[in-house]
Write an enzyme that holds these catalytic residues in place. Structure first.
Site, short mmCIF file in Angstrom:
data_model
loop_
_atom_site.label_atom_id
_atom_site.label_comp_id
_atom_site.label_asym_id
_atom_site.label_seq_id
_atom_site.Cartn_x
_atom_site.Cartn_y
_atom_site.Cartn_z
N HIS A 118 10.34 0.85 -38.41
CA HIS A 118 11.44 1.66 -37.88
C HIS A 118 11.07 2.31 -36.56
O HIS A 118 9.89 2.55 -36.27
CB HIS A 118 11.83 2.74 -38.89
CG HIS A 118 12.53 2.22 -40.10
ND1 HIS A 118 13.83 2.52 -40.41
CD2 HIS A 118 12.10 1.39 -41.09
CE1 HIS A 118 14.17 1.92 -41.54
NE2 HIS A 118 13.13 1.23 -41.97
N ASN A 194 5.56 0.23 -50.52
CA ASN A 194 5.59 0.12 -49.06
C ASN A 194 6.17 1.38 -48.43
O ASN A 194 7.23 1.86 -48.82
CB ASN A 194 6.39 -1.11 -48.63
CG ASN A 194 5.84 -2.38 -49.23
OD1 ASN A 194 6.51 -3.08 -49.97
ND2 ASN A 194 4.59 -2.69 -48.91
N ARG A 202 -6.50 11.35 -58.78
CA ARG A 202 -6.17 12.77 -58.79
C ARG A 202 -4.96 13.09 -57.92
O ARG A 202 -4.61 14.26 -57.75
CB ARG A 202 -7.38 13.60 -58.34
CG ARG A 202 -8.54 13.56 -59.34
CD ARG A 202 -9.68 14.48 -58.92
NE ARG A 202 -10.28 14.07 -57.66
CZ ARG A 202 -11.21 13.13 -57.53
NH1 ARG A 202 -11.65 12.49 -58.62
NH2 ARG A 202 -11.72 12.82 -56.36
N GLY A 224 4.87 -11.57 -52.25
CA GLY A 224 3.42 -11.77 -52.25
C GLY A 224 2.74 -11.23 -51.02
O GLY A 224 1.50 -11.31 -50.92
N HIS A 226 4.30 -8.10 -49.16
CA HIS A 226 4.53 -6.65 -49.21
C HIS A 226 3.78 -6.00 -50.36
O HIS A 226 3.33 -4.85 -50.24
CB HIS A 226 6.03 -6.36 -49.34
CG HIS A 226 6.79 -6.47 -48.07
ND1 HIS A 226 7.19 -7.69 -47.55
CD2 HIS A 226 7.23 -5.52 -47.20
CE1 HIS A 226 7.83 -7.48 -46.42
NE2 HIS A 226 7.88 -6.17 -46.18
N ASP A 249 14.85 -7.27 -48.79
CA ASP A 249 14.54 -6.64 -47.50
C ASP A 249 14.61 -7.70 -46.40
O ASP A 249 13.85 -7.66 -45.43
CB ASP A 249 13.17 -5.96 -47.54
CG ASP A 249 12.97 -4.97 -46.39
OD1 ASP A 249 13.97 -4.49 -45.85
OD2 ASP A 249 11.81 -4.68 -46.05
N ALA A 283 7.32 -6.67 -40.89
CA ALA A 283 8.59 -6.15 -40.38
C ALA A 283 9.73 -6.80 -41.16
O ALA A 283 10.28 -7.82 -40.74
CB ALA A 283 8.72 -6.40 -38.88
#
Length: 356
Positions: A118, A194, A202, A224, A226, A249, A283
């Site tokens: 972005h 992502n 923790r 496979g 992302h 996406d 991207a």
């Protein structure tokens, strides 16, 4: 399956008197796939073509892979382009364009620390002007992805009151902040793992909060690249049934002969099954939903039918549309896919109309 007036009229073992009969020749009929995050397809990016024609081309690009309904997704941009995109979706729905369910606004209310691909120069705080813009779609569903740590529980509640489906993503929120957002009404998480804080011993992070919560869902990209297959399997098997939703996406390369496009002034290229910029960063994806289903089955060692539910039943529930989409039942919209033994799409129907 008897289809009449764009809907399933009956599911019966007896052949009724009909105008046309289609023999499926032993192939498998499943509900049409629903994609909640589609940035582009068919050679078109929604950001570049926030028009009815652009939406129609994106839908066409994905239909060959079994996606019969989708949310065109706008990556972070100006309010002016957001207004154009929302109006385009309004017009598309009013004109009866089959396959468009609403819009997904991925930004600009995101955290620069997790910007991904972005343009962080466009990021801004979510205020009353942004609230009015997000909720300006007249018909259809709106998903907005926000970084909840940069907003407030009160703003999330305002979005919910206006009927917006609120997702957390591109966020640097820690576990406690993610829990606070869930308590305020967050519905889901955009592309799990992502652009969000990961899970540690923790510090469970946003991923830990997403996996723990039993009332929310997450979108996940099964390409496979992302998400490692092992991490994919862990998430899907840790989440409650119905909480894992496949998204692509996808960018403009899906359903297109082109292997490159421009995003925020730089060239993005398809290479080895993924999309990368000049720096080698991911991207978006070059993923279609049929491939996502087959990958999900292999990655998580789940049944193929469960993977299909992750692309049909579960996104329908996530949208609050499980009373008309995601199932092959009487009175449901006739959105269907015919799949052969090799798990390839043979044919699709959208609102009862067969694909070209």
């Amino acid at each position: 399956v008897v289809i009449a007036d764009k809907r399933i009229d009956a599911v019966t073992t007896e052949l009724p008197d009909v105008d046309e009969c289609v023999d499926l020749q032993g192939n498998l009929l499943v509900p049409g796939f629903i994609d909640l995050q589609v940035n582009g397809g068919g050679g078109v990016m929604f950001n570049d073509s926030p028009t009815v024609a652009g939406i129609a081309q994106i839908i066409k690009g994905h239909r060959a892979f079994g996606t019969t309904a989708l949310l065109p997704t706008l990556i972070t941009t100006s309010f002016t382009v957001m207004e154009q995109a929302i109006e385009a979706v309004n017009q598309a729905i009013e004109q009866g364009l089959s396959g468009v369910l609403g819009i997904h606004l991925e930004g600009p209310f995101l955290n620069a620390a997790k910007k991904g691909a972005h343009d962080d120069k466009q990021f801004c705080a979510l205020d009353e002007q942004g609230l009015d813009l997000i909720s300006s779609l007249k018909t259809g569903k709106t998903i907005v992805t926000i970084a909840p740590e940069l907003s407030s529980p009160q703003m999330i509640q305002q979005l919910k009151k206006r009927g917006i489906i609120v997702c957390a993503g591109h966020s640097n929120a820690n576990y406690e902040q993610a829990q606070q957002a869930l308590n305020a009404g967050i519905d889901g998480f955009t592309h799990l793992y992502n652009a969000m804080t990961g899970i540690e011993s923790r510090s469970p992070g946003m991923v830990g909060a997403a996996l723990e919560d039993t009332n929310s869902w997450f979108g996940i990209i099964a390409d496979g690249h992302h998400v490692h297959p092992a991490a994919f399997a862990l998430a899907v098997n840790a989440k409650q049934s119905g909480g894992s939703v496949l998204v692509t996406d996808a960018m403009s390369t899906v359903g297109s002969d082109s292997n490159a496009f421009c995003l925020n002034g730089e060239t993005i290229t398809a290479k080895d099954g993924c999309l990368i910029n000049a720096a080698g960063s991911l991207a978006g994806s070059d993923l279609d939903m049929m491939t996502a289903i087959n990958n999900a089955c292999d990655f998580a060692n789940i049944s193929w039918h469960e993977a299909v539910r992750m692309a049909s039943v579960y996104p329908a529930h996530a949208l609050g549309m499980a009373d008309e989409l995601g199932y092959i039942k009487p009175n449901y919209r006739a959105n269907l896919c015919l799949v052969n033994q090799r798990r390839d799409i043979v044919r699709t129907w959208v609102d009862g109309t067969p694909g070209e």
